[in-house]
Design a protein around this motif. Sequence first.
Motif, mmCIF file in Angstrom:
data_model
loop_
_atom_site.group_PDB
_atom_site.id
_atom_site.type_symbol
_atom_site.label_atom_id
_atom_site.label_comp_id
_atom_site.label_asym_id
_atom_site.label_seq_id
_atom_site.Cartn_x
_atom_site.Cartn_y
_atom_site.Cartn_z
ATOM 1 N N SER A 1 0.829 -1.210 0.000
ATOM 2 C CA SER A 1 0.000 0.000 0.000
ATOM 3 C C SER A 1 0.863 1.260 0.000
ATOM 4 C CB SER A 1 -0.929 0.000 1.215
ATOM 5 O OG SER A 1 -1.900 -1.019 1.121
ATOM 6 N N VAL A 2 1.971 1.227 0.735
ATOM 7 C CA VAL A 2 2.883 2.368 0.755
ATOM 8 C C VAL A 2 3.415 2.642 -0.643
ATOM 9 C CG1 VAL A 2 5.127 3.205 1.582
ATOM 10 C CG2 VAL A 2 3.540 2.086 3.171
ATOM 11 N N ALA A 3 3.886 1.598 -1.316
ATOM 12 C CA ALA A 3 4.430 1.767 -2.664
ATOM 13 C C ALA A 3 3.354 2.243 -3.628
ATOM 14 C CB ALA A 3 5.049 0.462 -3.141
ATOM 15 N N ALA A 4 2.133 1.720 -3.490
ATOM 16 C CA ALA A 4 1.046 2.132 -4.377
ATOM 17 C C ALA A 4 0.735 3.619 -4.204
ATOM 18 C CB ALA A 4 -0.196 1.291 -4.098
ATOM 19 N N LYS A 5 0.812 4.099 -2.996
ATOM 20 C CA LYS A 5 0.570 5.526 -2.761
ATOM 21 C C LYS A 5 1.687 6.378 -3.359
ATOM 22 C CE LYS A 5 -2.311 5.077 1.378
ATOM 23 N NZ LYS A 5 -2.472 5.437 2.805
ATOM 24 N N ASN A 6 2.908 5.897 -3.283
ATOM 25 C CA ASN A 6 4.013 6.609 -3.933
ATOM 26 C C ASN A 6 3.828 6.618 -5.453
ATOM 27 O OD1 ASN A 6 5.292 7.121 -1.464
ATOM 28 N ND2 ASN A 6 6.448 5.204 -1.544
ATOM 29 N N ASN A 7 3.392 5.498 -5.995
ATOM 30 C CA ASN A 7 3.076 5.445 -7.426
ATOM 31 C C ASN A 7 2.007 6.482 -7.774
ATOM 32 O OD1 ASN A 7 4.741 3.180 -7.486
ATOM 33 N ND2 ASN A 7 3.051 1.715 -7.598
ATOM 34 N N ARG A 8 0.984 6.555 -6.928
ATOM 35 C CA ARG A 8 -0.143 7.461 -7.192
ATOM 36 C C ARG A 8 0.320 8.904 -7.284
ATOM 37 N NH1 ARG A 8 -4.923 6.572 -3.262
ATOM 38 N NH2 ARG A 8 -3.472 7.435 -1.726
ATOM 39 N N ARG A 9 1.218 9.287 -6.396
ATOM 40 C CA ARG A 9 1.712 10.666 -6.421
ATOM 41 C C ARG A 9 2.431 10.963 -7.733
ATOM 42 N NH1 ARG A 9 6.601 12.618 -5.411
ATOM 43 N NH2 ARG A 9 7.330 10.678 -4.428
ATOM 44 N N LEU A 10 3.259 10.033 -8.203
ATOM 45 C CA LEU A 10 3.991 10.271 -9.446
ATOM 46 C C LEU A 10 3.050 10.320 -10.658
ATOM 47 C CD1 LEU A 10 7.201 8.069 -9.046
ATOM 48 C CD2 LEU A 10 6.790 10.433 -8.355
ATOM 49 N N ILE A 11 2.052 9.464 -10.678
ATOM 50 C CA ILE A 11 1.091 9.490 -11.785
ATOM 51 C C ILE A 11 0.306 10.799 -11.774
ATOM 52 C CG2 ILE A 11 -1.017 8.414 -12.690
ATOM 53 C CD1 ILE A 11 1.535 6.872 -13.348
ATOM 54 N N GLN A 12 -0.048 11.278 -10.598
ATOM 55 C CA GLN A 12 -0.748 12.564 -10.509
ATOM 56 C C GLN A 12 0.126 13.697 -11.037
ATOM 57 O OE1 GLN A 12 -1.650 12.455 -6.285
ATOM 58 N NE2 GLN A 12 -3.828 12.038 -6.684
ATOM 59 N N GLU A 13 1.409 13.691 -10.660
ATOM 60 C CA GLU A 13 2.311 14.747 -11.101
ATOM 61 C C GLU A 13 2.565 14.687 -12.608
ATOM 62 O OE1 GLU A 13 5.822 14.204 -8.801
ATOM 63 O OE2 GLU A 13 4.911 14.888 -6.907
ATOM 64 N N ARG A 14 2.680 13.492 -13.140
ATOM 65 C CA ARG A 14 3.063 13.328 -14.542
ATOM 66 C C ARG A 14 1.879 13.423 -15.494
ATOM 67 N NH1 ARG A 14 4.134 12.939 -19.125
ATOM 68 N NH2 ARG A 14 5.822 11.778 -20.164
ATOM 69 N N PHE A 15 0.716 12.858 -15.094
ATOM 70 C CA PHE A 15 -0.409 12.763 -16.030
ATOM 71 C C PHE A 15 -1.675 13.457 -15.530
ATOM 72 C CE2 PHE A 15 2.204 8.963 -16.808
ATOM 73 C CZ PHE A 15 2.486 9.123 -18.163
ATOM 74 N N GLY A 16 -1.681 13.929 -14.297
ATOM 75 C CA GLY A 16 -2.872 14.577 -13.769
ATOM 76 C C GLY A 16 -4.021 13.617 -13.517
ATOM 77 N N ARG A 17 -3.731 12.360 -13.358
ATOM 78 C CA ARG A 17 -4.746 11.344 -13.065
ATOM 79 C C ARG A 17 -4.478 10.723 -11.702
ATOM 80 N NH1 ARG A 17 -7.445 9.768 -17.743
ATOM 81 N NH2 ARG A 17 -7.187 11.415 -19.305
ATOM 82 N N THR A 18 -5.525 10.171 -11.097
ATOM 83 C CA THR A 18 -5.384 9.578 -9.769
ATOM 84 C C THR A 18 -5.495 8.071 -9.851
ATOM 85 O OG1 THR A 18 -6.287 11.535 -8.693
ATOM 86 C CG2 THR A 18 -6.312 9.489 -7.425
ATOM 87 N N LEU A 19 -4.462 7.391 -9.470
ATOM 88 C CA LEU A 19 -4.402 5.935 -9.441
ATOM 89 C C LEU A 19 -5.313 5.426 -8.321
ATOM 90 C CD1 LEU A 19 -0.972 4.068 -9.394
ATOM 91 C CD2 LEU A 19 -2.775 3.482 -7.791
#
Length: 556
Positions: A409-427
């Motif tokens: 879950s920790v890693a997934a949340k870190n992934n989510r932040r990068l996807i938000q920054e790069r693509f403006g979408r929420t994982l």
Amino acid sequence: MFDTPSRETAGEAAMGTGPRPEPAPAQLRRGRTERQVVVDMHKRVALVHDRLTPLAARELNNLEVRRALEAEQIDWFSVPGLDDTASAVGVDARRRPQVLAALRARLSNSRGYIARPKAGMAPGDGAWDGSSNKTWERASGLSVVRAFWFRTTEDGHLTHGADTGCDIEFWEPEESLPGQGVDRLVAPRRNRASEHVFLGHEQIVVPGEQMTRLVGRAHESEVPPLRPTRTRPELDIPFPDEHPFPIDVVYTWVDGDDPAWQRRRAESRGEVFHAEAASLARYVSRDELKYSLRSVRMFMPWVRNIYIVTDQQIPHWWAAGDGRARVVDHREIFDDPSHLPTFNSHAIESRLHHIPGLSRHFVYFNDDMFIGRTLTPSAFFHPNGIAKFFPSPAQVPYGPPEPDEVPTSVAAKNNRRLIQERFGRTLVQKMKHVPYALNRDILAAIERDFPEEHRRTSASPVRSVSDLSIASSLHHYYSYYSGCSLPGDLRYGYFALDDPELEHKLELLLLRRDRDTFCLNDSASDPAEIEHQSQVLHRFLEAFYPVPSPYEKAAA
């Protein structure tokens, strides 16, 4: 893959100037021994083979039908059908009586069967005894009949039948232009290429790989080459649904019972390693990797190379095999020696695209993942190279990473932040624990676009709150929003080894064999139950995958 023959005419082949039919695959020459098996509640007589795969059974059934037709001088041509585990040959419908008589003679004398073909046939579906008069009364009105022999292993746990049969299609004569006379044959059902062939065109000889998507003709694969076959020019095309690129498989693996590995792990944590304590640990190796490799070899024959990423370890049963599989040490893929040793799967996964010689498209396995039935490359990649990913109903928890959260879950949340920054979408969704279709270029782009976060993950010797889960999640979202992947679907099973119903569930899985892929996960086993679980698992895996891969030492 063999040298592709030039497109000789069938006449040249018949005169001895073209490729001649080859004998049955060496690994399946044994097959005259018989045993009785129960298939779909019916007792059947099956030929016993010590090296049985769906593709090999398909080839043998096809060879038997071809020999039956050739013995009566009946012309035939291979058809690229829609069913990849079965083969198909076309014949002129005007020769129906002679074709059925030839099949009857062959099947009656060799305990063969026929059936009415349908999509997704199980081994025992609709099997009619080839020696029965009623069988041939039924067959007389069919436009397509499937001929097959039941084939099984020594223990009888693995049996193929109608699923790997050879379809005989009766192509109807027709005039293409009124008043011109019969000049073409029309297919009785859809195939991958053409609904008709012209009688004026001479037959040609092509690689057998062209007739099934289980083995690509554009690259080398794990299996021996198929026999050349003859077909019609209209059916010899570069199919839009074939995959013209190589696909590799990658595993990450560790032997947690290895004292040398345990010592390295203890030293990395600043702990004292006690050999006596390690030897008393109730860890029992289940050799999941060995059986997962068997599953790939059996059900994914289109795979080119296999890479097993390890930390200075080699499985005790490992043999080099045919050179298509090799062990890759962490030191080959980590360019910064200070990041080793590592005991963090997230760190190891961040370096997979640095494997020397790895294909652009590959499928990544953990050693607790298994293939349950025959799959084509389309299970993981579209023919244009677009990858598939498999979202789970489980969602990533809301909010920032918490120190007491599970690492996934920790890693997934870190992934989510990068996807938000790069693509403006929420994982939102996690991914199913199934083999992951990965693109080497996308992994390189992630390393390039997020250098600091990627480096921190690579440098973490154990799981950390700064980790990314690149191979199992981040890759798929990054690839999706980059236009390089799409959601897919696999029939998937997840089995926890601490489940009190485990034994019953595995018995059902063995009986039905109805999962594309499944996972056997032991994340929370009671140490007191490990030995019993290992016995249950060993019995199940040996029954489900009884055929050794080329990467195993011969049994003593």
